[in-house]
Design a protein around this motif. Sequence first.
Motif, PDB file in Angstrom:
ATOM      1  N   TYR A 182       0.816  -1.214   0.000  1.00 56.55           N
ATOM      2  CA  TYR A 182       0.000   0.000   0.000  1.00 56.55           C
ATOM      3  C   TYR A 182       0.850   1.265   0.000  1.00 56.55           C
ATOM      4  O   TYR A 182       0.493   2.262  -0.633  1.00 56.55           O
ATOM      5  CB  TYR A 182      -0.948  -0.011   1.199  1.00 56.55           C
ATOM      6  N   THR A 183       1.976   1.235   0.690  1.00 57.90           N
ATOM      7  CA  THR A 183       2.880   2.389   0.653  1.00 57.90           C
ATOM      8  C   THR A 183       3.365   2.633  -0.771  1.00 57.90           C
ATOM      9  O   THR A 183       3.372   3.770  -1.269  1.00 57.90           O
ATOM     10  CB  THR A 183       4.082   2.159   1.579  1.00 57.90           C
ATOM     11  N   PHE A 184       3.761   1.552  -1.442  1.00 53.62           N
ATOM     12  CA  PHE A 184       4.222   1.676  -2.823  1.00 53.62           C
ATOM     13  C   PHE A 184       3.101   2.191  -3.726  1.00 53.62           C
ATOM     14  O   PHE A 184       3.316   3.089  -4.554  1.00 53.62           O
ATOM     15  CB  PHE A 184       4.720   0.321  -3.331  1.00 53.62           C
ATOM     16  N   LEU A 185       1.898   1.642  -3.563  1.00 56.47           N
ATOM     17  CA  LEU A 185       0.789   2.042  -4.430  1.00 56.47           C
ATOM     18  C   LEU A 185       0.442   3.508  -4.257  1.00 56.47           C
ATOM     19  O   LEU A 185       0.132   4.203  -5.242  1.00 56.47           O
ATOM     20  CB  LEU A 185      -0.433   1.171  -4.146  1.00 56.47           C
ATOM     21  N   MET A 186       0.489   4.008  -3.040  1.00 57.40           N
ATOM     22  CA  MET A 186       0.177   5.421  -2.819  1.00 57.40           C
ATOM     23  C   MET A 186       1.249   6.318  -3.436  1.00 57.40           C
ATOM     24  O   MET A 186       0.934   7.372  -4.003  1.00 57.40           O
ATOM     25  CB  MET A 186       0.018   5.703  -1.329  1.00 57.40           C
ATOM     26  N   GLU A 187       2.498   5.912  -3.348  1.00 60.28           N
ATOM     27  CA  GLU A 187       3.559   6.689  -4.001  1.00 60.28           C
ATOM     28  C   GLU A 187       3.378   6.675  -5.517  1.00 60.28           C
ATOM     29  O   GLU A 187       3.531   7.711  -6.184  1.00 60.28           O
ATOM     30  CB  GLU A 187       4.929   6.128  -3.616  1.00 60.28           C
ATOM     31  N   GLU A 188       3.053   5.508  -6.068  1.00 60.68           N
ATOM     32  CA  GLU A 188       2.835   5.411  -7.503  1.00 60.68           C
ATOM     33  C   GLU A 188       1.615   6.220  -7.935  1.00 60.68           C
ATOM     34  O   GLU A 188       1.636   6.885  -8.978  1.00 60.68           O
ATOM     35  CB  GLU A 188       2.668   3.942  -7.916  1.00 60.68           C
ATOM     36  N   LEU A 189       0.545   6.161  -7.156  1.00 64.35           N
ATOM     37  CA  LEU A 189      -0.659   6.908  -7.497  1.00 64.35           C
ATOM     38  C   LEU A 189      -0.371   8.403  -7.548  1.00 64.35           C
ATOM     39  O   LEU A 189      -0.814   9.102  -8.471  1.00 64.35           O
ATOM     40  CB  LEU A 189      -1.766   6.616  -6.483  1.00 64.35           C
ATOM     41  N   ALA A 190       0.372   8.897  -6.570  1.00 66.44           N
ATOM     42  CA  ALA A 190       0.732  10.314  -6.581  1.00 66.44           C
ATOM     43  C   ALA A 190       1.574  10.648  -7.807  1.00 66.44           C
ATOM     44  O   ALA A 190       1.434  11.725  -8.401  1.00 66.44           O
ATOM     45  CB  ALA A 190       1.486  10.667  -5.303  1.00 66.44           C
ATOM     46  N   GLY A 191       2.429   9.704  -8.213  1.00 73.86           N
ATOM     47  CA  GLY A 191       3.294   9.950  -9.367  1.00 73.86           C
ATOM     48  C   GLY A 191       2.543   9.968 -10.687  1.00 73.86           C
ATOM     49  O   GLY A 191       2.831  10.793 -11.557  1.00 73.86           O
ATOM     50  N   VAL A 192       1.564   9.058 -10.848  1.00 70.52           N
ATOM     51  CA  VAL A 192       0.894   8.954 -12.148  1.00 70.52           C
ATOM     52  C   VAL A 192      -0.375   9.797 -12.233  1.00 70.52           C
ATOM     53  O   VAL A 192      -0.786  10.196 -13.329  1.00 70.52           O
ATOM     54  CB  VAL A 192       0.553   7.480 -12.475  1.00 70.52           C
ATOM     55  N   ALA A 193      -1.002  10.065 -11.089  1.00 67.11           N
ATOM     56  CA  ALA A 193      -2.274  10.796 -11.117  1.00 67.11           C
ATOM     57  C   ALA A 193      -2.208  12.142 -10.426  1.00 67.11           C
ATOM     58  O   ALA A 193      -3.145  12.936 -10.536  1.00 67.11           O
ATOM     59  CB  ALA A 193      -3.371   9.949 -10.465  1.00 67.11           C
ATOM     60  N   GLY A 194      -1.116  12.409  -9.712  1.00 65.85           N
ATOM     61  CA  GLY A 194      -0.960  13.689  -9.042  1.00 65.85           C
ATOM     62  C   GLY A 194      -1.316  13.627  -7.567  1.00 65.85           C
ATOM     63  O   GLY A 194      -2.039  12.743  -7.112  1.00 65.85           O
ATOM     64  N   THR A 195      -0.811  14.593  -6.836  1.00 63.70           N
ATOM     65  CA  THR A 195      -1.018  14.640  -5.391  1.00 63.70           C
ATOM     66  C   THR A 195      -2.489  14.777  -5.036  1.00 63.70           C
ATOM     67  O   THR A 195      -2.961  14.170  -4.055  1.00 63.70           O
ATOM     68  CB  THR A 195      -0.219  15.807  -4.784  1.00 63.70           C
ATOM     69  N   GLU A 196      -3.219  15.555  -5.804  1.00 70.99           N
ATOM     70  CA  GLU A 196      -4.629  15.755  -5.490  1.00 70.99           C
ATOM     71  C   GLU A 196      -5.395  14.440  -5.511  1.00 70.99           C
ATOM     72  O   GLU A 196      -6.217  14.170  -4.624  1.00 70.99           O
ATOM     73  CB  GLU A 196      -5.251  16.748  -6.474  1.00 70.99           C
ATOM     74  N   ALA A 197      -5.121  13.591  -6.506  1.00 74.14           N
ATOM     75  CA  ALA A 197      -5.787  12.287  -6.581  1.00 74.14           C
ATOM     76  C   ALA A 197      -5.402  11.411  -5.402  1.00 74.14           C
ATOM     77  O   ALA A 197      -6.250  10.727  -4.817  1.00 74.14           O
ATOM     78  CB  ALA A 197      -5.438  11.597  -7.896  1.00 74.14           C
ATOM     79  N   ALA A 198      -4.113  11.418  -5.050  1.00 72.21           N
ATOM     80  CA  ALA A 198      -3.653  10.589  -3.940  1.00 72.21           C
ATOM     81  C   ALA A 198      -4.204  11.069  -2.597  1.00 72.21           C
ATOM     82  O   ALA A 198      -4.296  10.288  -1.650  1.00 72.21           O
ATOM     83  CB  ALA A 198      -2.127  10.556  -3.908  1.00 72.21           C
ATOM     84  N   GLN A 199      -4.564  12.337  -2.517  1.00 72.14           N
ATOM     85  CA  GLN A 199      -5.127  12.884  -1.283  1.00 72.14           C
ATOM     86  C   GLN A 199      -6.652  12.752  -1.241  1.00 72.14           C
ATOM     87  O   GLN A 199      -7.280  13.144  -0.258  1.00 72.14           O
ATOM     88  CB  GLN A 199      -4.750  14.363  -1.146  1.00 72.14           C
ATOM     89  N   GLY A 200      -7.236  12.213  -2.284  1.00 69.08           N
ATOM     90  CA  GLY A 200      -8.688  12.100  -2.350  1.00 69.08           C
ATOM     91  C   GLY A 200      -9.203  10.868  -1.639  1.00 69.08           C
ATOM     92  O   GLY A 200      -8.531  10.268  -0.786  1.00 69.08           O
ATOM     93  N   ARG A 201     -10.423  10.459  -2.013  1.00 65.99           N
ATOM     94  CA  ARG A 201     -11.069   9.283  -1.429  1.00 65.99           C
ATOM     95  C   ARG A 201     -10.706   8.077  -2.291  1.00 65.99           C
ATOM     96  O   ARG A 201     -11.179   7.945  -3.420  1.00 65.99           O
ATOM     97  CB  ARG A 201     -12.577   9.499  -1.357  1.00 65.99           C
ATOM     98  N   VAL A 202      -9.843   7.229  -1.747  1.00 67.51           N
ATOM     99  CA  VAL A 202      -9.219   6.168  -2.530  1.00 67.51           C
ATOM    100  C   VAL A 202      -9.464   4.821  -1.841  1.00 67.51           C
ATOM    101  O   VAL A 202      -9.354   4.715  -0.617  1.00 67.51           O
ATOM    102  CB  VAL A 202      -7.696   6.408  -2.658  1.00 67.51           C
ATOM    103  N   VAL A 203      -9.770   3.805  -2.627  1.00 71.79           N
ATOM    104  CA  VAL A 203      -9.769   2.427  -2.148  1.00 71.79           C
ATOM    105  C   VAL A 203      -8.703   1.667  -2.924  1.00 71.79           C
ATOM    106  O   VAL A 203      -8.706   1.662  -4.165  1.00 71.79           O
ATOM    107  CB  VAL A 203     -11.140   1.748  -2.315  1.00 71.79           C
TER     108      VAL A 203
END
Length: 420
Positions: free
Chosen positions: A185-206
């Motif tokens: 999950y740590t890796f996925l959140m870092e990747e999500l921020a990288g590919v979709a941006g910080t705003e997406a990673a700070q949103g409501r995510v499952v």
Amino acid sequence: MKPNNARILTINGGSSSIKFALFEVGDTLQRIMAGGIERIGLPDTTFRVEGLSQKDDFLRPMTAPDHTVAVVTLMDWIEERSGRDALTAVGHRVVHGGPKYSQPQRITPAMVEDLQRLSPFDPEHLPEEILLTEAFQRRFPDLPQVACFDTAFHHDLPRVAQILPIPRRYEAQGLRRYGFHGLSYTFLMEELAGVAGTEAAQGRVVLAHLGNGASLVAMRDGKPMDTSMSFTPTAGVPMSTRSGDLDPGLGWYLARTENMSVKQFSDMVNFESGLLGVSETSSDMRDLLDREIQDVRAAEAVELFCYQVKKWIGAYAAALGGLDTLVFSGGIGENAASVRARICKGLGFLGIELEASRNTTHAHVISTATSRVAVRVIRTDEELMIARSVSQLLGLYPSTKETEHETISQNTCSGAAAQD
């Protein structure tokens, strides 16, 4: 000061396997080797290595009645191939850190004593993980070793998500929801921020890590709000051989009617249940998908898995007050398009709409252009996350954040059900 050609070995010890990867710290963290010793304790144990070139690859049978023999074989091979001083550090995935350990830390005798006391929390993983750290300490006494805890990601869950509805006195003994798959999950959140941006990673995510072991986590503002696994990795959704959540009264019923012992019950819910128990044929999602047309048991196992994952997504959307991003990962989540489609079917009321062609080709984004929820497939990499943690803790920073984790195809975890 970063040593020249610093190399980090990552170790991921399971109940019947030892997976490893070797990373070189240069301008990037480059995976130069990966492999594993599989089916430890069984007659057909194998030792597999995949390197940068095909001549480095091999798959050979070996005899390993236990983890002690297996890790000695691994250490012997490392010394023969690269010499005794080839490694700069070793990073270990440690499944359970209990209430104390919330960050990667260097392994010390005091920590090993703590982990031994924690062994009753996770008797399927911790004893072998401790054994591996001690084996490397005996062979390489001056080699820094770092423990990376799978529970650390969830350490600061909201209190309401931590509490187990049992007598409060047990909380003082450390009984709470811990959650697992934290490195993934740590890796996925870092990747999500990288590919979709910080705003997406700070949103409501499952995030849905679906493999041999399967769990989900609800994220908001970049922090975990809840997770499906609980005090042990047996809880939550059905898995390859784990039951997931069960009526607690079942244990007492089977004790009365079949004289089932506590140990037998634990073995049943951990090793004989889930996809294997329902199908009676296989714990591997790939096998069940192949057989489901001819075998109703396989069909029901697949249907139950998808139904339960769907329920958790819906529950977490309620807990988060909506949903912005859904991420599939793990061996099943990354590779089983039909499973993803079945999970998402009927979730249009949440704003989830899949694009069939994107889903079939395992595109990075598999939702339609008009879907209110972005649905993504991100290949997880726990070994890389361990290497990053070790590098950061010991000051072996690559000069850039980008990491060449695609250098070696991750065949160890690319199958539809291969990743725990």
